[in-house]
Design a protein around this motif. Sequence first.
Motif, mmCIF file in Angstrom:
data_model
loop_
_atom_site.group_PDB
_atom_site.id
_atom_site.type_symbol
_atom_site.label_atom_id
_atom_site.label_comp_id
_atom_site.label_asym_id
_atom_site.label_seq_id
_atom_site.Cartn_x
_atom_site.Cartn_y
_atom_site.Cartn_z
ATOM 1 N N ILE A 18 0.850 -1.201 0.000
ATOM 2 C CA ILE A 18 0.000 0.000 0.000
ATOM 3 C C ILE A 18 0.884 1.250 0.000
ATOM 4 O O ILE A 18 0.676 2.180 -0.770
ATOM 5 C CB ILE A 18 -0.942 0.001 1.235
ATOM 6 N N ARG A 21 2.578 1.738 -3.385
ATOM 7 C CA ARG A 21 1.635 2.242 -4.394
ATOM 8 C C ARG A 21 1.360 3.730 -4.180
ATOM 9 O O ARG A 21 1.306 4.511 -5.114
ATOM 10 C CB ARG A 21 0.309 1.478 -4.323
ATOM 11 N N GLN A 22 1.167 4.100 -2.919
ATOM 12 C CA GLN A 22 0.834 5.495 -2.639
ATOM 13 C C GLN A 22 2.041 6.401 -2.886
ATOM 14 O O GLN A 22 1.873 7.518 -3.370
ATOM 15 C CB GLN A 22 0.320 5.621 -1.210
ATOM 16 N N VAL A 25 2.123 7.129 -6.525
ATOM 17 C CA VAL A 25 1.132 8.147 -6.917
ATOM 18 C C VAL A 25 1.654 9.540 -6.549
ATOM 19 O O VAL A 25 1.607 10.470 -7.353
ATOM 20 C CB VAL A 25 -0.229 7.905 -6.203
ATOM 21 N N GLY A 83 -3.277 13.250 -15.038
ATOM 22 C CA GLY A 83 -4.413 12.326 -15.080
ATOM 23 C C GLY A 83 -4.847 11.910 -13.688
ATOM 24 O O GLY A 83 -5.540 10.901 -13.531
ATOM 25 N N ALA A 84 -4.450 12.688 -12.697
ATOM 26 C CA ALA A 84 -4.883 12.407 -11.327
ATOM 27 C C ALA A 84 -4.653 13.649 -10.474
ATOM 28 O O ALA A 84 -3.754 14.431 -10.757
ATOM 29 C CB ALA A 84 -4.105 11.236 -10.734
ATOM 30 N N GLN A 85 -5.504 13.798 -9.481
ATOM 31 C CA GLN A 85 -5.311 14.923 -8.563
ATOM 32 C C GLN A 85 -5.117 14.380 -7.158
ATOM 33 O O GLN A 85 -5.876 13.503 -6.712
ATOM 34 C CB GLN A 85 -6.530 15.849 -8.593
ATOM 35 N N VAL A 86 -4.112 14.923 -6.494
ATOM 36 C CA VAL A 86 -3.806 14.438 -5.145
ATOM 37 C C VAL A 86 -4.957 14.784 -4.195
ATOM 38 O O VAL A 86 -5.583 15.841 -4.320
ATOM 39 C CB VAL A 86 -2.457 15.016 -4.642
ATOM 40 N N HIS A 87 -5.260 13.881 -3.275
ATOM 41 C CA HIS A 87 -6.347 14.111 -2.323
ATOM 42 C C HIS A 87 -5.903 15.136 -1.270
ATOM 43 O O HIS A 87 -4.761 15.087 -0.824
ATOM 44 C CB HIS A 87 -6.715 12.790 -1.637
ATOM 45 N N THR A 90 -4.160 13.810 1.634
ATOM 46 C CA THR A 90 -2.792 13.350 1.381
ATOM 47 C C THR A 90 -1.828 14.523 1.461
ATOM 48 O O THR A 90 -0.740 14.416 2.017
ATOM 49 C CB THR A 90 -2.696 12.689 -0.016
ATOM 50 N N SER B 20 -5.356 1.472 -3.227
ATOM 51 C CA SER B 20 -4.223 2.218 -2.654
ATOM 52 C C SER B 20 -3.915 3.449 -3.501
ATOM 53 O O SER B 20 -3.647 4.528 -2.971
ATOM 54 C CB SER B 20 -2.971 1.333 -2.588
ATOM 55 N N LEU B 21 -3.950 3.278 -4.811
ATOM 56 C CA LEU B 21 -3.719 4.408 -5.719
ATOM 57 C C LEU B 21 -4.794 5.467 -5.523
ATOM 58 O O LEU B 21 -4.517 6.653 -5.388
ATOM 59 C CB LEU B 21 -3.785 3.934 -7.182
ATOM 60 N N ALA B 23 -6.765 5.975 -3.016
ATOM 61 C CA ALA B 23 -6.822 6.578 -1.682
ATOM 62 C C ALA B 23 -5.933 7.813 -1.585
ATOM 63 O O ALA B 23 -6.203 8.714 -0.794
ATOM 64 C CB ALA B 23 -6.416 5.555 -0.632
ATOM 65 N N ALA B 24 -4.873 7.851 -2.399
ATOM 66 C CA ALA B 24 -3.969 9.010 -2.356
ATOM 67 C C ALA B 24 -4.460 10.137 -3.262
ATOM 68 O O ALA B 24 -3.902 11.232 -3.251
ATOM 69 C CB ALA B 24 -2.564 8.594 -2.782
ATOM 70 N N THR B 25 -5.492 9.853 -4.053
ATOM 71 C CA THR B 25 -5.962 10.870 -5.012
ATOM 72 C C THR B 25 -7.400 11.289 -4.726
ATOM 73 O O THR B 25 -8.160 10.581 -4.060
ATOM 74 C CB THR B 25 -5.917 10.321 -6.455
ATOM 75 N N ASP B 26 -7.732 12.449 -5.270
ATOM 76 C CA ASP B 26 -9.112 12.920 -5.237
ATOM 77 C C ASP B 26 -9.869 12.190 -6.353
ATOM 78 O O ASP B 26 -11.002 11.779 -6.180
ATOM 79 C CB ASP B 26 -9.120 14.429 -5.475
ATOM 80 N N TRP B 27 -9.222 12.097 -7.495
ATOM 81 C CA TRP B 27 -9.727 11.327 -8.631
ATOM 82 C C TRP B 27 -8.526 10.937 -9.481
ATOM 83 O O TRP B 27 -7.454 11.555 -9.386
ATOM 84 C CB TRP B 27 -10.731 12.136 -9.478
ATOM 85 N N ALA B 28 -8.723 9.930 -10.312
ATOM 86 C CA ALA B 28 -7.653 9.521 -11.225
ATOM 87 C C ALA B 28 -8.267 9.012 -12.517
ATOM 88 O O ALA B 28 -9.350 8.406 -12.518
ATOM 89 C CB ALA B 28 -6.802 8.430 -10.579
ATOM 90 N N ASP B 29 -7.594 9.275 -13.612
ATOM 91 C CA ASP B 29 -8.027 8.773 -14.919
ATOM 92 C C ASP B 29 -7.864 7.265 -14.982
ATOM 93 O O ASP B 29 -6.968 6.706 -14.334
ATOM 94 C CB ASP B 29 -7.133 9.371 -16.025
ATOM 95 N N PHE B 32 -4.324 6.425 -15.852
ATOM 96 C CA PHE B 32 -3.397 6.609 -14.732
ATOM 97 C C PHE B 32 -3.435 5.383 -13.813
ATOM 98 O O PHE B 32 -2.391 4.872 -13.396
ATOM 99 C CB PHE B 32 -3.789 7.872 -13.945
ATOM 100 N N GLY B 36 -0.510 2.718 -13.337
ATOM 101 C CA GLY B 36 0.005 2.654 -11.963
ATOM 102 C C GLY B 36 -0.118 1.265 -11.367
ATOM 103 O O GLY B 36 0.764 0.813 -10.638
ATOM 104 N N ARG B 69 -13.394 10.023 -21.745
ATOM 105 C CA ARG B 69 -12.466 10.053 -20.611
ATOM 106 C C ARG B 69 -13.173 9.490 -19.383
ATOM 107 O O ARG B 69 -14.252 9.958 -19.021
ATOM 108 C CB ARG B 69 -12.015 11.486 -20.362
ATOM 109 N N ARG B 79 -13.387 4.868 1.083
ATOM 110 C CA ARG B 79 -12.265 5.435 1.851
ATOM 111 C C ARG B 79 -12.289 4.913 3.291
ATOM 112 O O ARG B 79 -11.259 4.564 3.862
ATOM 113 C CB ARG B 79 -12.334 6.972 1.809
#
Lengths: 161, 103
Positions: A18, A21-22, A25, A83-87, A90, B20-21, B23-29, B32, B36, B69, B79
């Motif tokens: 985990i 993976r994080q 990201v 293609g992703a936004q950090v939470h 986080t 896991s991917l 959880a670290a993001t608000d959103w992901a494509d 991505f 990943g 997309r 979460r």
Amino acid sequence: MSEHRLETGDAASELAEIKRRQAGVIQAVLVPRWYWWVVGLLLVPLGVVTDSHQRVATAVGAVVVALIIAALSVWMITGAFRGAQVHPATLGSGGSLYIVGFVWLVVGVTLVTAFGLQAEGNRYPGTLATILAAALLIIGGPILMSLLRRAMVERSPAAPR
Amino acid sequence: MTEPRFDEVIHASTRLAIVSLLAATDWADFKFIRDGAGLSDSALSKQLSILEEAGYVTIRKAFVGKRPRTSVSLSKHGRRAFEGHVTALQQIVASAGTSLRVG
């Protein structure tokens, strides 16, 4: 009901997975090094134009540079670039403070330098101040990203408690 | 503190990578996550369907210009489940030498 027995080693491996993976990201969503170079190098011509004392050129240059930097920054911040936004959880409030502090540091140092040089009668206060700002961005930006990466990895739920 | 709760849906290795991917993001494509997690398009679609059925992810499909997309985000429920799962794992590790029975 299914029953599951998980040994300590398996649980530790899963936590490590985990975390790995994080961390991947977090590394992917950080602002790349070239961003700091582009923003820094865009500021220098603006400083040069400002020192030319041509009001129209200065105004046009300021608007163009501001628009390019704003568009580039939005592209980065919204995550469209990766293609992703950090939470937000986080990033954390500490991460946000790092970013705000860095921006204010660069703006503050640039303005103080420019006005200080101007007061001393220097002929190129804008150019010299923006060169300093560019250097701060190019050197400080990646350092900021490194600090953010460390802070975000430490905030990962799988980080050791 | 999050209540420890081992989650069988998340525990599966491919879904663990995806969650896991996310959880670290608000959103992901989709792309991505696929890159990943190192999954094929079809494998990721299948796992996302399972996670969506469990209410763990929200999938949004939109067009950017003419290109479709797909973006994915972890739901609040997802979460919480992830955090509970991580807490359960940490509890197992903390009580080294023993094993935790969950069901």
